[in-house]
Design a protein around this motif. Structure first.
Motif, PDB file in Angstrom:
ATOM      1  N   THR A  42     101.421  19.751  52.174  1.00 22.99           N
ATOM      2  CA  THR A  42     101.663  21.083  52.720  1.00 22.99           C
ATOM      3  C   THR A  42     102.128  21.988  51.590  1.00 22.99           C
ATOM      4  N   LEU A  43     101.591  23.202  51.522  1.00 18.66           N
ATOM      5  CA  LEU A  43     101.811  24.078  50.377  1.00 18.66           C
ATOM      6  C   LEU A  43     102.987  25.029  50.579  1.00 18.66           C
ATOM      7  N   HIS A  44     103.865  25.090  49.598  1.00 20.45           N
ATOM      8  CA  HIS A  44     104.958  26.054  49.611  1.00 20.45           C
ATOM      9  C   HIS A  44     104.422  27.483  49.522  1.00 20.45           C
ATOM     10  N   ARG A  45     103.377  27.680  48.755  1.00 17.92           N
ATOM     11  CA  ARG A  45     102.813  29.034  48.625  1.00 17.92           C
ATOM     12  C   ARG A  45     102.327  29.557  49.967  1.00 17.92           C
ATOM     13  N   LYS A  46     101.751  28.702  50.781  1.00 15.81           N
ATOM     14  CA  LYS A  46     101.264  29.136  52.087  1.00 15.81           C
ATOM     15  C   LYS A  46     102.423  29.535  52.995  1.00 15.81           C
ATOM     16  N   TYR A  47     103.556  28.860  52.849  1.00 13.21           N
ATOM     17  CA  TYR A  47     104.743  29.245  53.629  1.00 13.21           C
ATOM     18  C   TYR A  47     105.155  30.664  53.278  1.00 13.21           C
ATOM     19  N   ILE A  48     105.173  30.981  52.004  1.00 15.41           N
ATOM     20  CA  ILE A  48     105.579  32.324  51.566  1.00 15.41           C
ATOM     21  C   ILE A  48     104.546  33.358  51.987  1.00 15.41           C
ATOM     22  N   ASP A  49     103.261  33.028  51.875  1.00 10.50           N
ATOM     23  CA  ASP A  49     102.227  33.963  52.325  1.00 10.50           C
ATOM     24  C   ASP A  49     102.359  34.260  53.815  1.00 10.50           C
ATOM     25  N   ALA A  50     102.684  33.233  54.597  1.00 10.62           N
ATOM     26  CA  ALA A  50     102.833  33.440  56.040  1.00 10.62           C
ATOM     27  C   ALA A  50     104.057  34.285  56.356  1.00 10.62           C
ATOM     28  N   LYS A  51     105.094  34.167  55.543  1.00 13.87           N
ATOM     29  CA  LYS A  51     106.318  34.931  55.787  1.00 13.87           C
ATOM     30  C   LYS A  51     106.112  36.411  55.508  1.00 13.87           C
ATOM     31  N   TYR A  52     105.237  36.713  54.559  1.00 12.74           N
ATOM     32  CA  TYR A  52     104.933  38.111  54.214  1.00 12.74           C
ATOM     33  C   TYR A  52     103.444  38.320  54.455  1.00 12.74           C
ATOM     34  N   ALA A  53     103.120  38.495  55.738  1.00 16.37           N
ATOM     35  CA  ALA A  53     101.727  38.419  56.169  1.00 16.37           C
ATOM     36  C   ALA A  53     100.874  39.585  55.713  1.00 16.37           C
ATOM     37  N   ALA A  54     101.467  40.753  55.454  1.00 14.64           N
ATOM     38  CA  ALA A  54     100.672  41.896  55.024  1.00 14.64           C
ATOM     39  C   ALA A  54      99.961  41.577  53.717  1.00 14.64           C
ATOM     40  N   ALA A  55      98.766  42.097  53.535  1.00 11.23           N
ATOM     41  CA  ALA A  55      97.963  41.792  52.360  1.00 11.23           C
ATOM     42  C   ALA A  55      98.727  42.103  51.074  1.00 11.23           C
ATOM     43  N   GLY A  56      98.840  41.110  50.245  1.00  6.93           N
ATOM     44  CA  GLY A  56      99.491  41.300  48.953  1.00  6.93           C
ATOM     45  C   GLY A  56     100.996  41.388  48.981  1.00  6.93           C
ATOM     46  N   ALA A  57     101.602  41.315  50.162  1.00  7.24           N
ATOM     47  CA  ALA A  57     103.046  41.547  50.254  1.00  7.24           C
ATOM     48  C   ALA A  57     103.847  40.425  49.605  1.00  7.24           C
ATOM     49  N   ALA A  58     103.368  39.188  49.731  1.00  7.90           N
ATOM     50  CA  ALA A  58     104.148  38.062  49.223  1.00  7.90           C
ATOM     51  C   ALA A  58     104.397  38.166  47.727  1.00  7.90           C
ATOM     52  N   ALA A  59     103.403  38.656  46.993  1.00  4.59           N
ATOM     53  CA  ALA A  59     103.530  38.723  45.539  1.00  4.59           C
ATOM     54  C   ALA A  59     104.622  39.691  45.107  1.00  4.59           C
ATOM     55  N   THR A  60     104.913  40.695  45.939  1.00  5.69           N
ATOM     56  CA  THR A  60     105.893  41.714  45.541  1.00  5.69           C
ATOM     57  C   THR A  60     107.210  41.606  46.293  1.00  5.69           C
ATOM     58  N   LYS A  61     107.208  41.045  47.485  1.00  4.93           N
ATOM     59  CA  LYS A  61     108.412  41.033  48.312  1.00  4.93           C
ATOM     60  C   LYS A  61     109.158  39.700  48.304  1.00  4.93           C
ATOM     61  N   ALA A  62     108.477  38.614  47.998  1.00  8.55           N
ATOM     62  CA  ALA A  62     109.125  37.310  48.051  1.00  8.55           C
ATOM     63  C   ALA A  62     110.195  37.195  46.967  1.00  8.55           C
ATOM     64  N   VAL A  63     111.254  36.473  47.283  1.00 10.50           N
ATOM     65  CA  VAL A  63     112.364  36.243  46.349  1.00 10.50           C
ATOM     66  C   VAL A  63     112.615  34.742  46.276  1.00 10.50           C
ATOM     67  N   PRO A  64     113.356  34.257  45.260  1.00  9.64           N
ATOM     68  CA  PRO A  64     113.573  32.812  45.138  1.00  9.64           C
ATOM     69  C   PRO A  64     114.118  32.147  46.397  1.00  9.64           C
ATOM     70  N   ASN A  65     114.912  32.857  47.187  1.00  9.75           N
ATOM     71  CA  ASN A  65     115.426  32.261  48.418  1.00  9.75           C
ATOM     72  C   ASN A  65     114.311  31.796  49.346  1.00  9.75           C
ATOM     73  N   ASP A  66     113.164  32.490  49.311  1.00 11.87           N
ATOM     74  CA  ASP A  66     112.039  32.078  50.149  1.00 11.87           C
ATOM     75  C   ASP A  66     111.511  30.714  49.724  1.00 11.87           C
ATOM     76  N   PHE A  67     111.475  30.484  48.433  1.00 12.64           N
ATOM     77  CA  PHE A  67     111.060  29.154  47.958  1.00 12.64           C
ATOM     78  C   PHE A  67     112.078  28.091  48.336  1.00 12.64           C
ATOM     79  N   TYR A  68     113.371  28.415  48.233  1.00  9.42           N
ATOM     80  CA  TYR A  68     114.398  27.436  48.596  1.00  9.42           C
ATOM     81  C   TYR A  68     114.242  27.007  50.051  1.00  9.42           C
ATOM     82  N   GLU A  69     113.939  27.958  50.934  1.00  9.36           N
ATOM     83  CA  GLU A  69     113.719  27.601  52.343  1.00  9.36           C
ATOM     84  C   GLU A  69     112.615  26.560  52.462  1.00  9.36           C
ATOM     85  N   SER A  70     111.487  26.837  51.828  1.00 10.90           N
ATOM     86  CA  SER A  70     110.356  25.933  51.926  1.00 10.90           C
ATOM     87  C   SER A  70     110.657  24.600  51.245  1.00 10.90           C
TER      88      SER A  70
END
Length: 595
Positions: free
Chosen positions: A114-142
């Motif tokens: 299961t991919l951590h990147r997909k978790y972050i993409d799903a959390k910021y569903a708008a196109a391209g949002a994950a690349a600009t809005k995600a923060v390290p805490n999002d990775f820690y969750e996953s």
């Protein structure tokens, strides 16, 4: 009994407990959980709550040598799982004890990722949002969701070990904003953990996060005023593949004139640096503005870097006794370089020793290293670099499976993140919202002094060769890598952190909480309670001295006789017994030193 009263009891007992350290113990037969069948290889399925694109099918299974199968008692199963996973639980212990290592490995190697990147993409569903809005805490969750709840526990543990060898860190200012890229780098380590080391090395060398971290992304060919960046060229040799000095097959140093022999020279670094020129962001073209980054592909943070011919060195490149012809292409030059490193005789013992250190023991014997290096050189079918064979060799070596000893050479200090994962898995700690918002662990006094993908340098949180100064280990010529992040503040921080976690939970709003129902059922049988804690946390190896001290502390908490009106007081007393038993076990040197 109030919480302050429990705290005082914890403190008083802990002072006497810290002196109790020794060997011994045996198997525990408590519990009657029906073991699941681990001999069945599961199909490639989509994990709950994900879409089909969230998982990567597993690599083909490799066939182990016939003698690489072991059976385990429950205590031995707990010990094995304490190394091969983020920690055992009763169901996993019973399943392994009812089966054998080969069935367990086949099942683990066959589980999809299961991919951590997909978790972050799903959390910021708008196109391209994950690349600009995600923060390290999002990775820690996953990270914690998968490390603690993931079914593919071997992959989770090996990927974490690899992240401490092939280090990328969010402490780097260029990497810190790239959360989705960091998640993808960790995914890459997990994806290739069960493949071939050569493929893993390719993934490391071409990932844009490694390119940012060790500065070979946008590395340009030499000119009259510029020499290629040498950072990655140096570290891919020194830290990732062959090390500083030539090694024998058992990892011992080759000597000449009483001195170790260097594996590479300054000229080798310069020649290899030219290989790693012209590599930059992925995209549909090789335009200069894409190379420099002003024109960005939306997925450039996770797609492998591409080579830009206009920026790649066209001069001859000499390194490690080979030569890449002038005007060669960037991809061909990299293939020659990585093939040369992969086939270097140092790689098996150098990498093998580090993997042993991360999973089993800080001071493996030369024979142990030699056996793992032999598995790296040949998996039994003539294949070099088979990670499945290497992992089996590390975890099933006779030295790893030998009874726990009491010498300084035995075992390793459990690093703080693994201790936390161990507690969560042993006692079924869950977040009701399934978020696992466990963020602020880096501070050694307020947290654990460690967070995933956040090491202070490319040397990780601790160097493989670290020796505590003025210590018995130093006198004995032994190393203790994890001791590099052990100090008075970190010891105090760990004890305070785990005391609070065991009592109230961890993470934001203390949302990740243990389920002690099985332990509470044994609270009025303190010997049986200690048996269970011993099996889960210490593989049945708790010494009689330590057991006596913890048992005395636990029984000092009186459970009132039940009446119609004191159910709450009875429950409170039982809860304190359970929490005290777990805390004192996890605070003891016998737990902290994993043997």
């Amino acid at each position: 009994m109030t919480d302050p009263t429990l705290r005082r009891l914890l403190a008083l007992t802990l002072f006497s407990l810290l002196a109790a350290c020794g060997g011994g113990g045996g198997d525990s037969k408590t519990g009657t959980t029906q073991p699941p069948d681990v001999s069945v290889v599961p199909p490639t399925t989509t994990a709950p709550g994900t879409s089909p694109g969230d998982t990567i099918p597993p690599p083909p299974l490799t066939t182990p040598p016939a003698n690489q199968a072991a059976t385990f008692t429950r205590a031995e199963a707990s010990r094995f799982l304490g190394r091969a996973t983020f920690g055992p639980d009763i169901a996993a212990i019973d399943a392994l004890a009812a089966s054998d290592s080969d069935a367990w490995f086949r099942a683990q190697f066959s589980k999809p990722q299961t991919l951590h990147r997909k978790y972050i993409d799903a959390k910021y569903a708008a196109a391209g949002a994950a690349a600009t809005k995600a923060v390290p805490n999002d990775f820690y969750e996953s990270f914690w969701q998968q490390a603690v709840r993931g079914d593919d526990q071997l992959r989770q543990r090996v990927a974490f070990a690899l992240s401490e060898i092939f280090v990328v860190s969010t402490q780097n200012e260029a990497v810190w904003p790239q959360t989705r890229g960091v998640a993808s780098y960790y995914d890459m380590l997990g994806q290739y953990a069960f493949g071939n080391f050569r493929t893993l090395l390719q993934g490391v060398a071409t990932h844009p996060m490694m390119g940012l971290y060790l500065s070979h992304l946008r590395n340009q060919k030499e000119s009259a005023t510029r020499t290629p960046d040498e950072n990655f060229a140096r570290e891919v040799m020194q830290l990732f593949t062959i090390g500083l000095y030539q090694l024998n097959a058992d990892g011992s140093l080759k000597m000449s004139g009483g001195k170790p022999i260097d594996t590479y020279t300054r000229d080798d670094v310069g020649g290899l640096a030219k290989v790693f020129t012209g590599w930059s962001w992925a995209g549909p073209d090789q335009a200069a503005n894409r190379f420099y980054g002003s024109v960005a592909d939306p997925d450039r943070d996770w797609k492998p870097m591409q080579n830009y011919a206009a920026f790649h060195s066209t001069s001859e490149k000499r390194f490690l006794g080979v030569s890449a012809a002038a005007a060669g292409g960037g991809e061909a030059d990299m293939a020659l370089a990585l093939d040369t490193l992969f086939n270097h005789p140092n790689v098996g013992p150098f990498f093998g020793r580090q993997l042993i250190q991360r999973l089993v023991t800080s001071n493996p014997s030369p024979a142990y290293v030699g056996r793992v290096a032999a598995a790296f050189a040949n998996n039994g079918s003539g294949v070099r670099g088979d990670m499945q064979a290497v992992i089996r060799a590390v975890l099933l070596d006779p030295e790893a499976l030998a009874p726990a000893g009491s010498t300084l050479r035995t075992g390793k200090l459990r690093e703080p993140l693994v201790r936390l994962g161990n507690w969560m898995r042993a006692f079924n700690a869950k977040d009701a919202a399934l978020q696992y918002r466990i963020y602020y662990l880096s501070d050694p006094l307020a947290g654990l002094g460690q967070n995933p993908m956040n090491a202070p340098s490319v040397f990780n949180y601790f160097r493989p060769s670290y020796v505590p100064p003025n210590s018995a280990l130093a006198t004995a010529g032994l190393v203790a890598p994890e001791m590099q992040i052990t100090s008075e503040p970190s010891v105090t921080g760990y004890l305070n952190f785990m005391q609070d976690a065991i009592r109230g939970g961890v993470g934001e709003s203390l949302a990740v909480r243990a389920d002690y129902s099985a332990e509470l059922a044994l609270a009025d049988q303190p010997a049986a309670l200690l048996d269970r804690v011993n099996l889960l946390l210490m593989s049945g190896n708790m010494s009689s001295r330590l057991r006596t001290k913890i048992l005395s502390a636990v029984t000092s908490i009186a459970i009132p006789a039940a009446s119609g009106s004191n159910a709450a007081q009875v429950t409170t007393a039982k809860t304190y017994r359970v929490q005290l038993a777990i805390f004192l076990a996890m605070a003891s040197p016998e737990y902290l030193v994993q043997k």
